[in-house]
Design a protein around this motif. Structure first.
Motif, PDB file in Angstrom:
ATOM      1  N   LEU A   1       4.207   5.703  -5.452  1.00 54.28           N
ATOM      2  CA  LEU A   1       4.113   6.252  -6.825  1.00 54.28           C
ATOM      3  C   LEU A   1       3.424   7.405  -7.211  1.00 54.28           C
ATOM      4  CD1 LEU A   1       3.356   2.490  -8.115  1.00 54.28           C
ATOM      5  CD2 LEU A   1       5.695   3.648  -8.192  1.00 54.28           C
ATOM      6  N   GLU A   2       2.332   7.734  -6.626  1.00 57.28           N
ATOM      7  CA  GLU A   2       1.622   9.112  -6.660  1.00 57.28           C
ATOM      8  C   GLU A   2       2.785  10.266  -6.307  1.00 57.28           C
ATOM      9  OE1 GLU A   2      -2.351  11.705  -5.304  1.00 57.28           O
ATOM     10  OE2 GLU A   2      -1.979   9.540  -4.642  1.00 57.28           O
ATOM     11  N   MET A   3       3.438  10.049  -5.365  1.00 57.38           N
ATOM     12  CA  MET A   3       4.408  11.287  -5.242  1.00 57.38           C
ATOM     13  C   MET A   3       5.546  11.475  -6.315  1.00 57.38           C
ATOM     14  SD  MET A   3       7.220  11.205  -2.073  1.00 57.38           S
ATOM     15  CE  MET A   3       8.083   9.772  -2.889  1.00 57.38           C
TER      16      MET A   3
ATOM     17  N   ALA B   1       0.738  -1.081   0.049  1.00 60.04           N
ATOM     18  CA  ALA B   1      -0.100   0.060   0.002  1.00 60.04           C
ATOM     19  C   ALA B   1       0.883   1.151   0.014  1.00 60.04           C
ATOM     20  CB  ALA B   1      -0.974   0.022   1.299  1.00 60.04           C
ATOM     21  N   THR B   2       1.909   1.343   0.711  1.00 62.79           N
ATOM     22  CA  THR B   2       2.917   2.559   0.799  1.00 62.79           C
ATOM     23  C   THR B   2       3.512   2.669  -0.477  1.00 62.79           C
ATOM     24  OG1 THR B   2       3.042   1.869   3.248  1.00 62.79           O
ATOM     25  CG2 THR B   2       4.595   3.489   1.975  1.00 62.79           C
ATOM     26  N   ASN B   3       3.962   1.569  -1.041  1.00 62.03           N
ATOM     27  CA  ASN B   3       4.548   1.733  -2.298  1.00 62.03           C
ATOM     28  C   ASN B   3       3.650   2.246  -3.447  1.00 62.03           C
ATOM     29  OD1 ASN B   3       6.953   0.840  -4.470  1.00 62.03           O
ATOM     30  ND2 ASN B   3       5.528  -0.345  -5.358  1.00 62.03           N
ATOM     31  N   ARG B   4       2.287   1.640  -3.466  1.00 66.40           N
ATOM     32  CA  ARG B   4       1.436   2.381  -4.491  1.00 66.40           C
ATOM     33  C   ARG B   4       1.193   3.695  -4.169  1.00 66.40           C
ATOM     34  NH1 ARG B   4      -1.832  -1.288  -3.163  1.00 66.40           N
ATOM     35  NH2 ARG B   4      -3.132  -0.329  -1.719  1.00 66.40           N
ATOM     36  N   GLU B   5       1.075   4.194  -2.874  1.00 62.25           N
ATOM     37  CA  GLU B   5       0.851   5.689  -2.530  1.00 62.25           C
ATOM     38  C   GLU B   5       1.987   6.428  -2.816  1.00 62.25           C
ATOM     39  OE1 GLU B   5      -0.065   5.219   1.386  1.00 62.25           O
ATOM     40  OE2 GLU B   5      -2.184   4.395   1.099  1.00 62.25           O
TER      41      GLU B   5
ATOM     42  N   GLN C   1      -0.001  18.217  -1.076  1.00 63.60           N
ATOM     43  CA  GLN C   1      -1.366  17.808  -1.474  1.00 63.60           C
ATOM     44  C   GLN C   1      -1.695  16.287  -1.419  1.00 63.60           C
ATOM     45  OE1 GLN C   1      -2.300  19.928  -5.192  1.00 63.60           O
ATOM     46  NE2 GLN C   1      -1.690  21.776  -4.155  1.00 63.60           N
ATOM     47  N   ILE C   2      -0.764  15.282  -1.510  1.00 62.69           N
ATOM     48  CA  ILE C   2      -1.069  14.055  -1.512  1.00 62.69           C
ATOM     49  C   ILE C   2      -1.434  13.623  -0.118  1.00 62.69           C
ATOM     50  CG2 ILE C   2      -0.042  11.720  -1.681  1.00 62.69           C
ATOM     51  CD1 ILE C   2       2.223  13.191  -3.267  1.00 62.69           C
ATOM     52  N   SER C   3      -2.832  13.195   0.098  1.00 66.24           N
ATOM     53  CA  SER C   3      -3.781  12.823   1.119  1.00 66.24           C
ATOM     54  C   SER C   3      -3.118  11.745   2.052  1.00 66.24           C
ATOM     55  CB  SER C   3      -5.080  12.953   0.947  1.00 66.24           C
ATOM     56  OG  SER C   3      -5.349  11.960  -0.117  1.00 66.24           O
ATOM     57  N   SER C   4      -2.757  10.717   0.953  1.00 68.75           N
ATOM     58  CA  SER C   4      -2.445   9.332   1.757  1.00 68.75           C
ATOM     59  C   SER C   4      -1.106   9.254   2.321  1.00 68.75           C
ATOM     60  CB  SER C   4      -2.402   8.096   0.715  1.00 68.75           C
ATOM     61  OG  SER C   4      -1.661   8.585  -0.394  1.00 68.75           O
ATOM     62  N   LEU C   5      -0.242  10.422   2.137  1.00 69.23           N
ATOM     63  CA  LEU C   5       1.127  10.179   2.617  1.00 69.23           C
ATOM     64  C   LEU C   5       1.619  11.848   3.563  1.00 69.23           C
ATOM     65  CD1 LEU C   5       3.307   8.535   0.092  1.00 69.23           C
ATOM     66  CD2 LEU C   5       2.762   7.697   1.808  1.00 69.23           C
ATOM     67  N   ARG C   6       2.191  11.565   4.367  1.00 70.58           N
ATOM     68  CA  ARG C   6       2.830  12.741   4.774  1.00 70.58           C
ATOM     69  C   ARG C   6       4.189  13.003   4.250  1.00 70.58           C
ATOM     70  NH1 ARG C   6       2.754  12.980  11.049  1.00 70.58           N
ATOM     71  NH2 ARG C   6       3.352  15.119  10.750  1.00 70.58           N
ATOM     72  N   VAL C   7       4.549  13.958   3.314  1.00 71.05           N
ATOM     73  CA  VAL C   7       5.648  14.149   2.658  1.00 71.05           C
ATOM     74  C   VAL C   7       6.566  15.414   3.138  1.00 71.05           C
ATOM     75  CG1 VAL C   7       6.786  14.374   0.210  1.00 71.05           C
ATOM     76  CG2 VAL C   7       4.622  12.950   0.670  1.00 71.05           C
ATOM     77  N   PHE C   8       7.615  15.094   3.517  1.00 75.78           N
ATOM     78  CA  PHE C   8       8.645  16.498   3.785  1.00 75.78           C
ATOM     79  C   PHE C   8       9.617  16.477   3.092  1.00 75.78           C
ATOM     80  CE2 PHE C   8       6.816  13.886   7.361  1.00 75.78           C
ATOM     81  CZ  PHE C   8       5.908  14.651   8.052  1.00 75.78           C
ATOM     82  N   PRO C   9       9.571  17.504   1.972  1.00 76.64           N
ATOM     83  CA  PRO C   9      10.819  17.487   1.095  1.00 76.64           C
ATOM     84  C   PRO C   9      11.589  18.656   1.936  1.00 76.64           C
ATOM     85  CG  PRO C   9       8.863  18.977   0.625  1.00 76.64           C
ATOM     86  CD  PRO C   9       8.601  18.173   1.648  1.00 76.64           C
TER      87      PRO C   9
END
Length: 337
Positions: free
Chosen positions: A271-273, A265-269, A324-332
């Motif tokens: 891929l959106e990032m 599931a994490t890998n699938r999400e 804006q990716i709701s399924s992950l918390r992304v920190f660039p």
């Protein structure tokens, strides 16, 4: 062993690319600096023979600085080359002062040997004082504690060493060269006369300005004091950082999935990032490492010569889109130099 047929291994991120480009640029800057300093020395001294003295002293002083680097176990890196670039303008000062003083004595009727001995003796105290002052200003930078001291030790020692060597060269080699290269009768070329005429005009203008300044000395003193006091709030309000952020052709990202997420599931999400990162025209390729809890990766931009925006300029837009990716918390983040 070998990889399976359907698997390919490539280097995702090469941190040496930035370092190689930076070393190439600063090496080019060093060459340009030496050429500009050489041209300036020639134009202001007005004689090729006279200009040879500081121009010969400059590389010899830099070779002496390189010998000090070798003795201290320093390598040629961004900080040591930067120190050499800064030293180029400093190491010619002493030689210029010496050759100008010797040339003045020759014009007054002394022989070149007498002028070299007398001119260098007159400047022994000022050159020693100036050399010690500059060295004591730069050397303490390298003896600070913590990370700052570790970073700037090589820079400080290299710069201080170049200044010390230049002082020794100015009191030894420069008088000897002057005794052979300066015209025996102090004859001035056409260019030398033009340069001296300009200097005479500047000297006269400076004298008039100085007379005017001395007439309002209290006003100047008050203004100087206000400027000094104004430096305090400017320092307090200035932003502070260890080193400025530079374009290293990459933006790192860290992402976090929900606690009960699986690797699939994490890998699938993720891929959106990755799709979002690839949407930027400056992107060359992306990479990522995914686990069940999240992972990390990055955007590698194309060569900086072929794109319009730097990675610091891209960062704000990258942050906005991946947030804006709701399924992950992304920190660039932009990696420090």
């Amino acid at each position: 062993g070998s990889l399976p047929k359907n698997m390919e291994m490539t280097m995702a991120y090469d941190g040496t690319v930035f370092m190689r480009d930076a070393l190439k640029e600063i090496s080019k800057t060093l060459i340009e600096t030496m050429l500009i300093v050489g041209l300036a020395v020639f134009l202001f001294l007005g004689s090729f023979r006279t200009a040879l003295v500081p121009l010969i002293a400059m590389p010899i002083s830099l070779i002496g600085a390189a010998a000090i680097m070798q003795a201290c176990g320093f390598s040629l890196n961004l900080l040591t080359i930067l120190a050499i670039v800064l030293a180029v303008g400093l190491v010619v000062d002493d030689a210029i002062v010496v050759v100008e003083n010797i040339e003045r004595h020759v014009r007054e009727g002394k022989s070149r040997t007498q002028a070299a001995l007398l001119g260098s003796r007159e400047l022994l105290g000022p050159i020693v004082a100036m050399t010690i002052t500059l060295a004591t200003v730069y050397a303490p930078i390298g003896f600070q504690g913590g990370l700052t001291g570790s970073l700037f030790l090589e820079f400080a020692i290299t710069l201080a060493g170049a200044v010390i060597v230049s002082g020794i060269v100015a009191l030894t080699l420069s008088p000897m060269l002057s005794a052979h290269l300066i015209h025996a009768q102090g004859k001035e070329s056409w260019l030398t006369r033009q340069v001296n005429r300009i200097f005479d005009a500047v000297r006269n203008l400076y004298g008039r300005l100085l007379d005017g300044a001395l007439g309002i000395r209290w006003v100047i003193l008050v203004v100087s004091l206000l400027v000094m006091l104004g430096a305090v709030p400017l320092y307090m309000l200035s932003q502070k950082e260890l080193a400025p952020v530079e374009d290293q052709s990459g933006i790192s990202v860290f992402f976090e999935a929900s606690p009960d997420s699986t690797v699939e599931a994490t890998n699938r999400e993720s891929l959106e990032m990755i799709k979002t990162l690839k949407s930027f025209p400056e992107t060359h390729h992306t990479w990522s490492l995914t686990t069940n809890w999240g992972g990390f990766g990055g955007l590698i931009a194309s060569d900086w010569r072929g794109r319009e925006r730097s990675t610091p300029e891209m960062f704000g837009e990258v942050f906005g889109k991946v947030s804006q990716i709701s399924s992950l918390r992304v920190f660039p983040r932009l990696d420090p130099p």
